[in-house]
Design an enzyme around this catalytic site. Structure first.
Site, PDB file in Angstrom:
ATOM      1  CB  SER A 180      38.517   6.294  -1.847  1.00  0.00           C
ATOM      2  OG  SER A 180      39.303   6.424  -3.016  1.00  0.00           O
ATOM      3  CG  ASN A 216       2.217   3.474  13.798  1.00  0.00           C
ATOM      4  OD1 ASN A 216       1.324   4.010  14.441  1.00  0.00           O
ATOM      5  ND2 ASN A 216       2.856   2.390  14.211  1.00  0.00           N
ATOM      6  CG  HIS A 272       1.814  31.477  17.761  1.00  0.00           C
ATOM      7  ND1 HIS A 272       3.002  31.974  18.268  1.00  0.00           N
ATOM      8  CD2 HIS A 272       1.260  32.494  17.049  1.00  0.00           C
ATOM      9  CE1 HIS A 272       3.144  33.238  17.884  1.00  0.00           C
ATOM     10  NE2 HIS A 272       2.098  33.578  17.139  1.00  0.00           N
ATOM     11  CE  LYS A 316      -0.280   3.564  16.880  1.00  0.00           C
ATOM     12  NZ  LYS A 316       0.942   3.624  17.683  1.00  0.00           N
ATOM     13  CE  LYS A 337      36.080  11.115  -4.545  1.00  0.00           C
ATOM     14  NZ  LYS A 337      36.818  11.920  -3.523  1.00  0.00           N
ATOM     15  CB  SER A 379       1.637  -1.619  16.279  1.00  0.00           C
ATOM     16  OG  SER A 379       1.962  -2.284  17.476  1.00  0.00           O
ATOM     17  CD  GLU A 436       6.188   8.044  12.661  1.00  0.00           C
ATOM     18  OE1 GLU A 436       6.730   7.897  13.761  1.00  0.00           O
ATOM     19  OE2 GLU A 436       5.343   7.251  12.205  1.00  0.00           O
TER      20      GLU A 436
HETATM   21  N1  ARG Z   1      40.832   8.980  -4.047  1.00  0.00           N
HETATM   22  C1  ARG Z   1      41.260  10.328  -4.175  1.00  0.00           C
HETATM   23  C2  ARG Z   1      40.160  11.270  -3.739  1.00  0.00           C
HETATM   24  O1  ARG Z   1      39.084  10.833  -3.653  1.00  0.00           O
HETATM   25  C3  ARG Z   1      41.612  10.639  -5.586  1.00  0.00           C
HETATM   26  C4  ARG Z   1      42.671  11.688  -5.743  1.00  0.00           C
HETATM   27  C5  ARG Z   1      43.941  11.171  -5.194  1.00  0.00           C
HETATM   28  N2  ARG Z   1      45.025  12.054  -5.421  1.00  0.00           N
HETATM   29  C6  ARG Z   1      46.159  11.926  -4.770  1.00  0.00           C
HETATM   30  N3  ARG Z   1      47.094  12.744  -5.040  1.00  0.00           N
HETATM   31  N4  ARG Z   1      46.333  11.024  -3.835  1.00  0.00           N
HETATM   32  O2  ARG Z   1      40.376  12.404  -3.453  1.00  0.00           O
END
Ligand code: ARG
Length: 474
Positions: free
Chosen positions: A23, A285, A156, A283, A325, A277, A290
């Protein structure tokens, strides 16, 4: 690279799963909070005598140096670093040697990541609030500057009754005022420290959770370690607030798109927020409006994504939680950006009063006034409604407005429609007579505007106090 948790493993992680599980490529965005939390943790370990004060001091100096080096762009990561926590720990051990290994005493990545995201939410809530407050103030300023312009109010999407343009704008300002208060609530739910929960069951070390919580200026701490590492309600709260903000922004965008069309022509957006455009030279826009409307979906998606991630999870930490995340970061970034653009666009937009006036005079927006006039003269409202409905039909057939009817035609419809009925056909009179609290009369609008300002001032004071408290200690 040998894993920090690799003691009980004989074989290596496969390259594909290493990439799949990592991650760090996105949670590195949490690095400031991760280091801030680690410094507080190291300090507490020293105070509680779990490590020596000298060790605690060296850890803190090392962490600050790591922070400096990362900020200077001197430190890269690879998938082998796994996540932000392991990345920082590797950098720390390169910085200060084996002592770095003591930092993780009485801590798990489970409470660590929870701490990081709590800190992240606290900060981002304040940023989002800044955006809502700016936008409310921009709407109020436009309402004040053009306070006597009338336009058709719709139900409406059919012309209904005339309203003040300022009344229409303030309706949106109130939505964003509620959003600001929703964000205050989000701050409250994130303002709780999970650190010290360990992996799930607490720790055998004599830690001081209150000290860490105070160092990081949290108002509370989780009373149950299993709840602390598996709770993501505070993320659902902020995603839900973001979804509501985006829904409001999208409604306002939709009106701006309609209003800038030739069909309406009610509003002029400045060049800075429109595009041309590549083929049609004429145009202009309303792309920003949007795109805000378009981005609403991904923020709803983030909320649904996290709710779905959570729904089947047994206690306590599960790797599924790592999925919180990317959607969180994206939703917060998107909402912040859209609030900013809308604030700027509103500040520079201007109403086109003649087009609004023309639209207001077509569509019998004064019909209710005439019915009210008859009802005030004693005719039951249902009958009055009928009399005026018949007049509208007559006008429609003859291609005229109610005010174009002659005195004789009015009298023919009802003996009560004497020539003084004519005065109630005035659009501005229709507006000015709606003095009920929250109504569109200019006196009522001035009142709601002042109430709104008081509330926004109060929210802004709260915002300033909290920001000072969080940034002074954190
Ligand atoms: N990268 C993990 C998360 O975002 C951190 C926690 C990891 N904990 C574990 N026991 N593998 O959740």
């Amino acid at each position: 690279m040998k894993k920090r948790w690799g003691g009980r493993f004989a074989g290596a992680t496969s390259v594909s799963s290493e990439h799949f599980l990592a991650s760090v490529q996105f949670d590195s965005a949490l690095v400031d909070y991760d280091i801030q939390g680690s410094i507080a943790h190291a300090q507490m370990l020293g105070v509680c005598g779990i490590i020596t004060q000298e060790e605690a001091a060296s850890l803190q100096v090392g962490l600050r140096e790591v922070h400096r080096r990362i900020a200077a762009g001197e430190c890269g990561f690879t998938a082998a670093d796994e996540d932000v926590h392991m990345w920082v720990e590797r950098l720390l051990s390169e910085q200060i040697g084996p002592l770095a290994g003591k930092l993780h005493t009485a801590r798990s990545r489970n409470d660590q990541v929870a701490l990081d995201t709590h800190l992240f939410v606290r900060e981002k809530v304040l940023v989002l609030m800044e955006g809502t407050i700016r936008l409310i103030r921009a709407l109020m300023e436009r309402a004040d500057t053009f306070c006597d312009i009338l336009l058709p109010g719709y139900t409406h999407l059919q012309r209904a009754q005339p309203v003040l343009w300022s009344h229409h704008l303030l309706a949106y300002a109130w939505m964003f005022e509620r959003d600001s208060r929703r964000l205050q609530g989000c701050f409250g739910s994130a303002n709780c420290s999970p650190l010290g929960a360990g992996a799930l069951a607490g720790t055998t070390f004599p830690i001081d959770r209150v000290l860490v919580s105070e160092t990081l200026s949290f108002d509370a701490l989780y009373e149950n370690s299993m709840d602390a590492v598996s709770d993501r309600d505070y993320l659902i709260d902020i995603l839900s607030a973001c979804a509501t903000i985006m829904m409001h922004l999208s409604r306002l965008s939709e009106e701006l798109v309609l209003w800038t069309s030739h069909e309406f022509g009610f509003v002029h957006l400045s060049d800075g927020f429109c595009t041309g455009s590549s083929i049609m030279p004429q145009k202009r826009n309303p792309d920003c409006a949007e795109l805000i409307r378009g981005k609403c979906g991904r923020v709803y998606g983030a909320l649904i994504s996290l709710l779905t991630t959570m729904k089947g999870l047994p206690l306590a930490y599960n790797k599924d939680l790592q999925e919180d995340k990317e959607c969180l970061f994206d939703a917060v970034r998107t909402t912040e950006q859209c609030l900013g653009i809308m604030g700027e666009m509103v500040a520079e937009m201007s109403p086109r009063a003649p087009a609004m006036e023309r639209a207001m005079e077509q569509g019998f927006l004064n019909a209710t006034e005439l019915a009210d006039f008859l009802a005030a003269r004693g005719l039951p409202f249902r009958d009055a409604h009928h009399v005026v409905g018949a007049l509208v039909l007559q006008c429609e057939r003859e291609g005229k407005r109610l005010e174009d009817l002659s005195d004789a035609e009015l009298l023919a419809a009802s003996p009560l429609l004497t020539s003084d009925a004519r005065s109630c056909l005035s659009y501005s009179r229709a507006v000015e007579r709606r003095t009920s609290r929250g109504g569109t009369a200019s006196t009522a609008v001035a009142e709601q505007r002042n109430r709104l300002e008081e509330r926004v001032d109060a929210i802004e004071r709260w915002w300033g106090d909290v920001r000072d408290r969080v940034s002074a200690k954190g």
